[in-house]
Design a protein around this motif. Structure first.
Motif, PDB file in Angstrom:
ATOM      1  N   HIS A 171      23.231  -2.419   1.202  1.00  0.00           N
ATOM      2  CA  HIS A 171      23.016  -2.510   2.651  1.00  0.00           C
ATOM      3  C   HIS A 171      22.720  -1.146   3.264  1.00  0.00           C
ATOM      4  N   SER A 172      23.319  -0.109   2.698  1.00  0.00           N
ATOM      5  CA  SER A 172      23.080   1.235   3.241  1.00  0.00           C
ATOM      6  C   SER A 172      21.636   1.661   3.016  1.00  0.00           C
ATOM      7  N   LEU A 173      20.959   0.944   2.125  1.00  0.00           N
ATOM      8  CA  LEU A 173      19.549   1.245   1.847  1.00  0.00           C
ATOM      9  C   LEU A 173      18.620   0.508   2.809  1.00  0.00           C
ATOM     10  N   THR A 174      19.114  -0.537   3.433  1.00  0.00           N
ATOM     11  CA  THR A 174      18.219  -1.391   4.216  1.00  0.00           C
ATOM     12  C   THR A 174      17.626  -0.676   5.421  1.00  0.00           C
ATOM     13  N   HIS A 175      18.379   0.260   6.008  1.00  0.00           N
ATOM     14  CA  HIS A 175      17.813   1.023   7.112  1.00  0.00           C
ATOM     15  C   HIS A 175      16.534   1.727   6.667  1.00  0.00           C
ATOM     16  N   LEU A 176      16.660   2.315   5.478  1.00  0.00           N
ATOM     17  CA  LEU A 176      15.561   3.058   4.894  1.00  0.00           C
ATOM     18  C   LEU A 176      14.378   2.135   4.594  1.00  0.00           C
ATOM     19  N   VAL A 177      14.686   1.034   3.972  1.00  0.00           N
ATOM     20  CA  VAL A 177      13.642   0.080   3.604  1.00  0.00           C
ATOM     21  C   VAL A 177      12.989  -0.501   4.851  1.00  0.00           C
ATOM     22  N   ARG A 178      13.830  -0.821   5.839  1.00  0.00           N
ATOM     23  CA  ARG A 178      13.310  -1.315   7.116  1.00  0.00           C
ATOM     24  C   ARG A 178      12.352  -0.286   7.723  1.00  0.00           C
ATOM     25  N   ALA A 179      12.757   0.980   7.674  1.00  0.00           N
ATOM     26  CA  ALA A 179      11.929   2.049   8.226  1.00  0.00           C
ATOM     27  C   ALA A 179      10.598   2.143   7.479  1.00  0.00           C
ATOM     28  N   MET A 180      10.646   1.940   6.146  1.00  0.00           N
ATOM     29  CA  MET A 180       9.422   1.981   5.359  1.00  0.00           C
ATOM     30  C   MET A 180       8.496   0.842   5.745  1.00  0.00           C
ATOM     31  N   VAL A 181       9.069  -0.347   5.868  1.00  0.00           N
ATOM     32  CA  VAL A 181       8.258  -1.502   6.251  1.00  0.00           C
ATOM     33  C   VAL A 181       7.650  -1.280   7.634  1.00  0.00           C
ATOM     34  N   ASP A 182       8.455  -0.783   8.561  1.00  0.00           N
ATOM     35  CA  ASP A 182       7.951  -0.541   9.915  1.00  0.00           C
ATOM     36  C   ASP A 182       6.845   0.506   9.922  1.00  0.00           C
ATOM     37  N   TRP A 183       7.087   1.590   9.172  1.00  0.00           N
ATOM     38  CA  TRP A 183       6.068   2.639   9.127  1.00  0.00           C
ATOM     39  C   TRP A 183       4.762   2.096   8.565  1.00  0.00           C
TER      40      TRP A 183
ATOM     41  N   ASP B 147       0.829  -1.202   0.000  1.00  0.00           N
ATOM     42  CA  ASP B 147       0.000   0.000   0.000  1.00  0.00           C
ATOM     43  C   ASP B 147       0.864   1.252   0.000  1.00  0.00           C
ATOM     44  N   LEU B 148       1.877   1.237   0.843  1.00  0.00           N
ATOM     45  CA  LEU B 148       2.756   2.405   0.931  1.00  0.00           C
ATOM     46  C   LEU B 148       3.485   2.636  -0.387  1.00  0.00           C
ATOM     47  N   LEU B 149       3.979   1.544  -0.956  1.00  0.00           N
ATOM     48  CA  LEU B 149       4.728   1.670  -2.200  1.00  0.00           C
ATOM     49  C   LEU B 149       3.837   2.106  -3.350  1.00  0.00           C
ATOM     50  N   ASN B 150       2.623   1.603  -3.364  1.00  0.00           N
ATOM     51  CA  ASN B 150       1.717   1.983  -4.440  1.00  0.00           C
ATOM     52  C   ASN B 150       1.428   3.479  -4.404  1.00  0.00           C
ATOM     53  N   ARG B 151       1.385   4.031  -3.185  1.00  0.00           N
ATOM     54  CA  ARG B 151       1.128   5.450  -3.101  1.00  0.00           C
ATOM     55  C   ARG B 151       2.414   6.252  -3.360  1.00  0.00           C
TER      56      ARG B 151
ATOM     57  N   HIS C  12      -0.726   1.007   8.842  1.00  0.00           N
ATOM     58  CA  HIS C  12      -1.596   0.434   7.832  1.00  0.00           C
ATOM     59  C   HIS C  12      -3.066   0.527   8.234  1.00  0.00           C
ATOM     60  N   ASP C  13      -3.349   0.216   9.503  1.00  0.00           N
ATOM     61  CA  ASP C  13      -4.732   0.267   9.969  1.00  0.00           C
ATOM     62  C   ASP C  13      -5.319   1.665   9.818  1.00  0.00           C
ATOM     63  N   ALA C  14      -4.524   2.665  10.182  1.00  0.00           N
ATOM     64  CA  ALA C  14      -5.001   4.051  10.083  1.00  0.00           C
ATOM     65  C   ALA C  14      -5.326   4.410   8.642  1.00  0.00           C
ATOM     66  N   ILE C  15      -4.505   3.949   7.728  1.00  0.00           N
ATOM     67  CA  ILE C  15      -4.725   4.245   6.315  1.00  0.00           C
ATOM     68  C   ILE C  15      -5.974   3.539   5.807  1.00  0.00           C
ATOM     69  N   VAL C  16      -6.106   2.284   6.155  1.00  0.00           N
ATOM     70  CA  VAL C  16      -7.284   1.524   5.722  1.00  0.00           C
ATOM     71  C   VAL C  16      -8.559   2.175   6.242  1.00  0.00           C
ATOM     72  N   THR C  17      -8.514   2.593   7.501  1.00  0.00           N
ATOM     73  CA  THR C  17      -9.674   3.266   8.096  1.00  0.00           C
ATOM     74  C   THR C  17      -9.977   4.566   7.375  1.00  0.00           C
ATOM     75  N   SER C  18      -8.924   5.345   7.129  1.00  0.00           N
ATOM     76  CA  SER C  18      -9.107   6.620   6.437  1.00  0.00           C
ATOM     77  C   SER C  18      -9.724   6.419   5.055  1.00  0.00           C
ATOM     78  N   ARG C  19      -9.264   5.413   4.365  1.00  0.00           N
ATOM     79  CA  ARG C  19      -9.794   5.134   3.035  1.00  0.00           C
ATOM     80  C   ARG C  19     -11.269   4.765   3.096  1.00  0.00           C
ATOM     81  N   ARG C  20     -11.610   3.926   4.047  1.00  0.00           N
ATOM     82  CA  ARG C  20     -13.000   3.508   4.164  1.00  0.00           C
ATOM     83  C   ARG C  20     -13.900   4.710   4.421  1.00  0.00           C
ATOM     84  N   GLU C  21     -13.455   5.570   5.341  1.00  0.00           N
ATOM     85  CA  GLU C  21     -14.252   6.757   5.660  1.00  0.00           C
ATOM     86  C   GLU C  21     -14.354   7.686   4.457  1.00  0.00           C
ATOM     87  N   TRP C  22     -13.243   7.865   3.760  1.00  0.00           N
ATOM     88  CA  TRP C  22     -13.235   8.745   2.602  1.00  0.00           C
ATOM     89  C   TRP C  22     -14.171   8.206   1.526  1.00  0.00           C
TER      90      TRP C  22
END
Lengths: 137, 137
Positions: free
Chosen positions: B100-112, A27-31, B117-127
DNA sequence: CAGTATCCTGAAAGATACTG
DNA sequence: CAGTATCTTTCAGGATACTG
């Protein structure tokens, strides 16, 4: 439900949950993976922007794509849209708290790409020289 | 050459250099923004992988797309490719230091994305409920 | 100013078959 | 196993015209 990427003992895909459902990275990547969303977020991280200001800040974006981009960001809850019922109309876009929580990430991406752009360009040049006529680009 | 995003006094686009040239964020997004690159990087962050292992780790990827994905990552200098001249052939993929220097970034993206994800899904449903029949998706 | 509404094109990606 | 080679489809994004 446990998540693959929290365990180091598994060799299974790290960004998929145990039940095979995407945990959100897609989802994040798609956006963020589209042509304009990250640039819009970076610009909005600076403060409130009107539609036209945003368009000027994103050289090359069409009116249509700007509309689509901010609408989708709004739908995801990353951006809020405020309409002032004036003539002519005035619409302001602003990051929501959720949107702001993304700016660290986006900032990190911009910084990383700025720091390593030269290395990538060099790598590409060397690869292209070593693989003449390749379709990969 | 100064870079826009280091200055807070300007209202000009923050991810573009003063001379209007892209500082690299587009290059990064063009690579990471495709369907498979981030997933491949995340998987390779776990260690060396053979072609087939990688394919199994990326459910749904076609042979063609896996080839294209790893080739482009290799071209960018993020991944190294080692061919062992055996029968049957054995090819190993591994992140380079740049990768490897990118993995911190990618890890951060996955974590974020996992965290929000739940907040986004909820926002989409409401929208979607507030904007029935909209073309935006 | 801030959008909609259409139409159109190119690139990304999928499907399938074949090979050293 | 680790790829190529083709063909086909999809759709994001651009161009253009119009509007409250």
């Amino acid at each position: 439900m446990s998540v693959g990427h929290t365990a180091v003992t598994t060799r299974r895909p790290v960004v998929w949950c145990d039940d095979g459902v995407d945990c959100g990275i897609r989802d994040l990547l798609n956006r963020l993976g589209d042509r304009w969303s990250v640039l819009a977020v970076v610009e909005l991280a600076q403060g409130v922007r009107r539609f036209r200001e945003l368009q000027r800040a994103l050289p090359g974006i069409s009116q249509r794509m700007l509309t689509l981009t901010v609408r989708r960001l709004e739908r995801d809850g990353l951006v809020s849209r405020t309409v002032h019922p004036t003539v002519p109309p005035q619409v302001e876009y602003e990051l929501t708290p959720l949107g702001h929580s993304l700016t660290h990430l986006v900032r990190a991406m911009v910084d990383w790409s700025y720091s390593h752009h030269d290395a990538i360009v060099t790598s590409r040049r060397e690869w292209d020289e070593a693989n003449p006529g390749s379709e990969i680009r």
